[in-house]
Scaffold this motif. Structure first.
Motif, PDB file in Angstrom:
ATOM      1  N   SER A   1      -3.916  13.088  -2.015  1.00  0.00           N
ATOM      2  CA  SER A   1      -4.900  13.336  -0.958  1.00  0.00           C
ATOM      3  C   SER A   1      -5.491  12.018  -0.467  1.00  0.00           C
ATOM      4  N   ASP A   2      -6.273  12.103   0.604  1.00  0.00           N
ATOM      5  CA  ASP A   2      -6.947  10.916   1.126  1.00  0.00           C
ATOM      6  C   ASP A   2      -7.886  10.314   0.088  1.00  0.00           C
ATOM      7  N   ASP A   3      -8.568  11.149  -0.685  1.00  0.00           N
ATOM      8  CA  ASP A   3      -9.463  10.644  -1.735  1.00  0.00           C
ATOM      9  C   ASP A   3      -8.683   9.850  -2.775  1.00  0.00           C
ATOM     10  N   GLN A   4      -7.500  10.340  -3.122  1.00  0.00           N
ATOM     11  CA  GLN A   4      -6.671   9.621  -4.087  1.00  0.00           C
ATOM     12  C   GLN A   4      -6.152   8.315  -3.490  1.00  0.00           C
ATOM     13  N   ILE A   5      -5.848   8.323  -2.195  1.00  0.00           N
ATOM     14  CA  ILE A   5      -5.412   7.097  -1.526  1.00  0.00           C
ATOM     15  C   ILE A   5      -6.550   6.080  -1.536  1.00  0.00           C
ATOM     16  N   LEU A   6      -7.781   6.529  -1.297  1.00  0.00           N
ATOM     17  CA  LEU A   6      -8.939   5.626  -1.352  1.00  0.00           C
ATOM     18  C   LEU A   6      -9.076   5.011  -2.745  1.00  0.00           C
ATOM     19  N   ALA A   7      -8.832   5.813  -3.771  1.00  0.00           N
ATOM     20  CA  ALA A   7      -8.895   5.298  -5.142  1.00  0.00           C
ATOM     21  C   ALA A   7      -7.799   4.250  -5.373  1.00  0.00           C
ATOM     22  N   ILE A   8      -6.606   4.492  -4.834  1.00  0.00           N
ATOM     23  CA  ILE A   8      -5.507   3.531  -4.942  1.00  0.00           C
ATOM     24  C   ILE A   8      -5.897   2.217  -4.268  1.00  0.00           C
ATOM     25  N   LEU A   9      -6.465   2.321  -3.061  1.00  0.00           N
ATOM     26  CA  LEU A   9      -6.855   1.123  -2.315  1.00  0.00           C
ATOM     27  C   LEU A   9      -7.942   0.348  -3.058  1.00  0.00           C
ATOM     28  N   SER A  10      -8.904   1.058  -3.612  1.00  0.00           N
ATOM     29  CA  SER A  10      -9.981   0.398  -4.374  1.00  0.00           C
ATOM     30  C   SER A  10      -9.405  -0.344  -5.578  1.00  0.00           C
ATOM     31  N   LYS A  11      -8.452   0.283  -6.248  1.00  0.00           N
ATOM     32  CA  LYS A  11      -7.810  -0.343  -7.405  1.00  0.00           C
ATOM     33  C   LYS A  11      -7.040  -1.596  -6.977  1.00  0.00           C
TER      34      LYS A  11
ATOM     35  N   ILE B   1       0.844  -1.199   0.000  1.00  0.00           N
ATOM     36  CA  ILE B   1       0.000   0.000   0.000  1.00  0.00           C
ATOM     37  C   ILE B   1       0.880   1.249   0.000  1.00  0.00           C
ATOM     38  N   ASN B   2       1.869   1.275   0.894  1.00  0.00           N
ATOM     39  CA  ASN B   2       2.777   2.430   0.967  1.00  0.00           C
ATOM     40  C   ASN B   2       3.532   2.639  -0.343  1.00  0.00           C
ATOM     41  N   ALA B   3       3.949   1.550  -0.972  1.00  0.00           N
ATOM     42  CA  ALA B   3       4.668   1.660  -2.243  1.00  0.00           C
ATOM     43  C   ALA B   3       3.762   2.247  -3.327  1.00  0.00           C
ATOM     44  N   ALA B   4       2.499   1.815  -3.365  1.00  0.00           N
ATOM     45  CA  ALA B   4       1.557   2.344  -4.358  1.00  0.00           C
ATOM     46  C   ALA B   4       1.311   3.831  -4.124  1.00  0.00           C
ATOM     47  N   ILE B   5       1.212   4.225  -2.855  1.00  0.00           N
ATOM     48  CA  ILE B   5       1.003   5.644  -2.528  1.00  0.00           C
ATOM     49  C   ILE B   5       2.225   6.463  -2.930  1.00  0.00           C
ATOM     50  N   LYS B   6       3.421   5.940  -2.651  1.00  0.00           N
ATOM     51  CA  LYS B   6       4.647   6.660  -3.018  1.00  0.00           C
ATOM     52  C   LYS B   6       4.768   6.800  -4.528  1.00  0.00           C
ATOM     53  N   ASP B   7       4.395   5.750  -5.268  1.00  0.00           N
ATOM     54  CA  ASP B   7       4.416   5.842  -6.732  1.00  0.00           C
ATOM     55  C   ASP B   7       3.507   6.967  -7.213  1.00  0.00           C
ATOM     56  N   LYS B   8       2.324   7.046  -6.627  1.00  0.00           N
ATOM     57  CA  LYS B   8       1.359   8.088  -7.003  1.00  0.00           C
ATOM     58  C   LYS B   8       1.888   9.467  -6.585  1.00  0.00           C
ATOM     59  N   ASP B   9       2.554   9.533  -5.420  1.00  0.00           N
ATOM     60  CA  ASP B   9       3.160  10.800  -4.973  1.00  0.00           C
ATOM     61  C   ASP B   9       4.169  11.303  -5.998  1.00  0.00           C
ATOM     62  N   ILE B  10       5.017  10.407  -6.439  1.00  0.00           N
ATOM     63  CA  ILE B  10       6.062  10.775  -7.398  1.00  0.00           C
ATOM     64  C   ILE B  10       5.433  11.246  -8.703  1.00  0.00           C
ATOM     65  N   ALA B  11       4.419  10.534  -9.156  1.00  0.00           N
ATOM     66  CA  ALA B  11       3.734  10.909 -10.395  1.00  0.00           C
ATOM     67  C   ALA B  11       3.014  12.256 -10.255  1.00  0.00           C
ATOM     68  N   ALA B  12       2.560  12.562  -9.036  1.00  0.00           N
ATOM     69  CA  ALA B  12       1.785  13.791  -8.803  1.00  0.00           C
ATOM     70  C   ALA B  12       2.668  15.019  -8.600  1.00  0.00           C
ATOM     71  N   ARG B  13       3.952  14.810  -8.383  1.00  0.00           N
ATOM     72  CA  ARG B  13       4.848  15.944  -8.123  1.00  0.00           C
ATOM     73  C   ARG B  13       5.140  16.717  -9.392  1.00  0.00           C
ATOM     74  N   SER B  14       4.178  17.508  -9.791  1.00  0.00           N
ATOM     75  CA  SER B  14       4.380  18.327 -10.982  1.00  0.00           C
ATOM     76  C   SER B  14       4.307  19.787 -10.569  1.00  0.00           C
TER      77      SER B  14
END
Length: 151
Positions: free
Chosen positions: A49-59, A28-41
């Protein structure tokens, strides 16, 4: 914050030597970090955000359900059980699932809010539901329910 809760649970799993739980929390943490890196624009330095984390968890849950089904078809029950155990850990961080009546009420409210009148408005209704009920309903099933109401 959801991220802090996941980190706290990771530390607790480490101390309790809960191998499967710890492995899943690390995924879970790795998926969140991947999304963090992708979001750093540019100006986005806070991460997801928490909503994006919920989407990651659902996926992640959807992927594991698909894997469990594939393992069952291949008669690999031990691997299917492992996928289901991971689903249980991930689901701990999702909000309570809505029952059928609550889902119907949420669909009605979303349709009313966006002024949906035809099947062309389905995307608007889904977007409204995803923003207000992330992780609380199965959007695959909800899509069919919306089509019935709008079609």
């Amino acid at each position: 914050m959801l991220r802090e809760r996941i980190n706290t649970e990771t530390k607790a799993a480490m101390k309790a030597k809960q191998t499967l739980r710890l492995t899943t929390l690390r995924l879970i943490n790795a998926a969140i970090k991947d999304k963090d890196i992708a979001a750093r624009s540019g100006d986005n330095v806070d991460g997801v955000s928490d909503d994006q984390i919920l989407a990651i968890l659902s996926k992640m849950i959807k992927q594991r359900r698909d894997s469990a089904t594939a393992y069952e078809e291949a008669n690999r029950m031990e691997l299917a059980e492992q996928e289901r155990a991971e689903i249980e850990v991930i689901e701990e961080f999702l909000p309570r699932k809505l029952d059928d009546d609550e889902v119907t009420a949420a669909i009605d409210a979303a349709m009313k809010k966006v002024g949906a009148s035809s099947i062309r408005d389905m995307g608007k209704v889904m977007a409204e539901l995803k923003s207000s009920h992330a992780g609380q309903m199965d959007f695959g099933k909800v899509g069919g329910m919306i089509k019935q109401r709008l079609g």
